[in-house]
Write a protein that holds these residues in place. Sequence first.
Motif, PDB file in Angstrom:
ATOM      1  N   ALA A  32       0.834  -1.206   0.000  1.00  0.00           N
ATOM      2  CA  ALA A  32       0.000   0.000   0.000  1.00  0.00           C
ATOM      3  C   ALA A  32       0.865   1.252   0.000  1.00  0.00           C
ATOM      4  O   ALA A  32       0.572   2.223  -0.702  1.00  0.00           O
ATOM      5  CB  ALA A  32      -0.939  -0.016   1.207  1.00  0.00           C
ATOM      6  N   VAL A  33       1.948   1.247   0.765  1.00  0.00           N
ATOM      7  CA  VAL A  33       2.848   2.406   0.806  1.00  0.00           C
ATOM      8  C   VAL A  33       3.485   2.628  -0.559  1.00  0.00           C
ATOM      9  O   VAL A  33       3.572   3.770  -1.038  1.00  0.00           O
ATOM     10  CB  VAL A  33       3.924   2.217   1.899  1.00  0.00           C
ATOM     11  N   VAL A  34       3.912   1.565  -1.225  1.00  0.00           N
ATOM     12  CA  VAL A  34       4.518   1.688  -2.555  1.00  0.00           C
ATOM     13  C   VAL A  34       3.509   2.252  -3.551  1.00  0.00           C
ATOM     14  O   VAL A  34       3.841   3.121  -4.362  1.00  0.00           O
ATOM     15  CB  VAL A  34       5.063   0.323  -3.026  1.00  0.00           C
ATOM     16  N   ILE A  35       2.273   1.791  -3.493  1.00  0.00           N
ATOM     17  CA  ILE A  35       1.250   2.302  -4.402  1.00  0.00           C
ATOM     18  C   ILE A  35       0.984   3.777  -4.151  1.00  0.00           C
ATOM     19  O   ILE A  35       0.860   4.565  -5.099  1.00  0.00           O
ATOM     20  CB  ILE A  35      -0.039   1.461  -4.274  1.00  0.00           C
ATOM     21  N   ILE A  36       0.895   4.174  -2.899  1.00  0.00           N
ATOM     22  CA  ILE A  36       0.643   5.583  -2.565  1.00  0.00           C
ATOM     23  C   ILE A  36       1.777   6.465  -3.067  1.00  0.00           C
ATOM     24  O   ILE A  36       1.548   7.538  -3.639  1.00  0.00           O
ATOM     25  CB  ILE A  36       0.426   5.738  -1.055  1.00  0.00           C
ATOM     26  N   VAL A  37       3.028   6.021  -2.881  1.00  0.00           N
ATOM     27  CA  VAL A  37       4.172   6.811  -3.345  1.00  0.00           C
ATOM     28  C   VAL A  37       4.171   6.910  -4.870  1.00  0.00           C
ATOM     29  O   VAL A  37       4.400   7.996  -5.427  1.00  0.00           O
ATOM     30  CB  VAL A  37       5.491   6.199  -2.825  1.00  0.00           C
ATOM     31  N   ALA A  38       3.885   5.816  -5.556  1.00  0.00           N
ATOM     32  CA  ALA A  38       3.883   5.834  -7.023  1.00  0.00           C
ATOM     33  C   ALA A  38       2.801   6.758  -7.554  1.00  0.00           C
ATOM     34  O   ALA A  38       3.037   7.528  -8.495  1.00  0.00           O
ATOM     35  CB  ALA A  38       3.683   4.414  -7.558  1.00  0.00           C
ATOM     36  N   VAL A  39       1.619   6.717  -6.969  1.00  0.00           N
ATOM     37  CA  VAL A  39       0.537   7.588  -7.419  1.00  0.00           C
ATOM     38  C   VAL A  39       0.874   9.054  -7.136  1.00  0.00           C
ATOM     39  O   VAL A  39       0.588   9.933  -7.946  1.00  0.00           O
ATOM     40  CB  VAL A  39      -0.796   7.174  -6.761  1.00  0.00           C
ATOM     41  N   SER A  40       1.496   9.312  -6.012  1.00  0.00           N
ATOM     42  CA  SER A  40       1.872  10.691  -5.684  1.00  0.00           C
ATOM     43  C   SER A  40       2.895  11.237  -6.671  1.00  0.00           C
ATOM     44  O   SER A  40       2.815  12.400  -7.092  1.00  0.00           O
ATOM     45  CB  SER A  40       2.450  10.763  -4.272  1.00  0.00           C
ATOM     46  N   LEU A  42       3.567  10.116  -9.820  1.00  0.00           N
ATOM     47  CA  LEU A  42       3.140  10.100 -11.218  1.00  0.00           C
ATOM     48  C   LEU A  42       1.793  10.768 -11.454  1.00  0.00           C
ATOM     49  O   LEU A  42       1.379  10.908 -12.603  1.00  0.00           O
ATOM     50  CB  LEU A  42       3.066   8.654 -11.716  1.00  0.00           C
ATOM     51  N   GLY A  43       1.118  11.181 -10.409  1.00  0.00           N
ATOM     52  CA  GLY A  43      -0.236  11.705 -10.532  1.00  0.00           C
ATOM     53  C   GLY A  43      -0.364  12.903 -11.443  1.00  0.00           C
ATOM     54  O   GLY A  43      -1.250  12.957 -12.294  1.00  0.00           O
ATOM     55  N   GLY A  44       0.511  13.870 -11.300  1.00  0.00           N
ATOM     56  CA  GLY A  44       0.421  15.092 -12.098  1.00  0.00           C
ATOM     57  C   GLY A  44       0.646  14.844 -13.580  1.00  0.00           C
ATOM     58  O   GLY A  44      -0.092  15.343 -14.429  1.00  0.00           O
ATOM     59  N   SER A  45       1.657  14.076 -13.906  1.00  0.00           N
ATOM     60  CA  SER A  45       1.946  13.821 -15.319  1.00  0.00           C
ATOM     61  C   SER A  45       0.869  12.946 -15.945  1.00  0.00           C
ATOM     62  O   SER A  45       0.533  13.118 -17.118  1.00  0.00           O
ATOM     63  CB  SER A  45       3.320  13.180 -15.475  1.00  0.00           C
ATOM     64  N   LEU A  46       0.319  12.016 -15.188  1.00  0.00           N
ATOM     65  CA  LEU A  46      -0.774  11.199 -15.721  1.00  0.00           C
ATOM     66  C   LEU A  46      -2.012  12.044 -15.972  1.00  0.00           C
ATOM     67  O   LEU A  46      -2.705  11.848 -16.968  1.00  0.00           O
ATOM     68  CB  LEU A  46      -1.107  10.059 -14.759  1.00  0.00           C
TER      69      LEU A  46
END
Length: 83
Positions: A32-40, A42-46
């Motif tokens: 869950a921590v890895v997913i939260i960090v990845a979304v944080s 990459l969120g803007g560029s996505l």
Amino acid sequence: MLSLYTNLSVRLRSNEKGATAVEYGIMVGLIAVVIIVAVSLLGGSLNAMFEQVQCQVGGGTWSATAAAEGVSAGGTCAYPTTP
């Protein structure tokens, strides 16, 4: 009677179901921590990429804006005017 207590203590020491559940819980937490960090990260560029795709699918022209360091690039969508 002593053998009954000995057998019981041996079975309790060899029961590792609780430890396995804790290990799975720790794994789920780390995932869950890895997913939260990845979304944080990459969120803007996505978000900018999906806005561009939405504009192009809708028939518009995408004009990208320059991105500052650490800030995702955005843009504007211009739809053609029909006379």
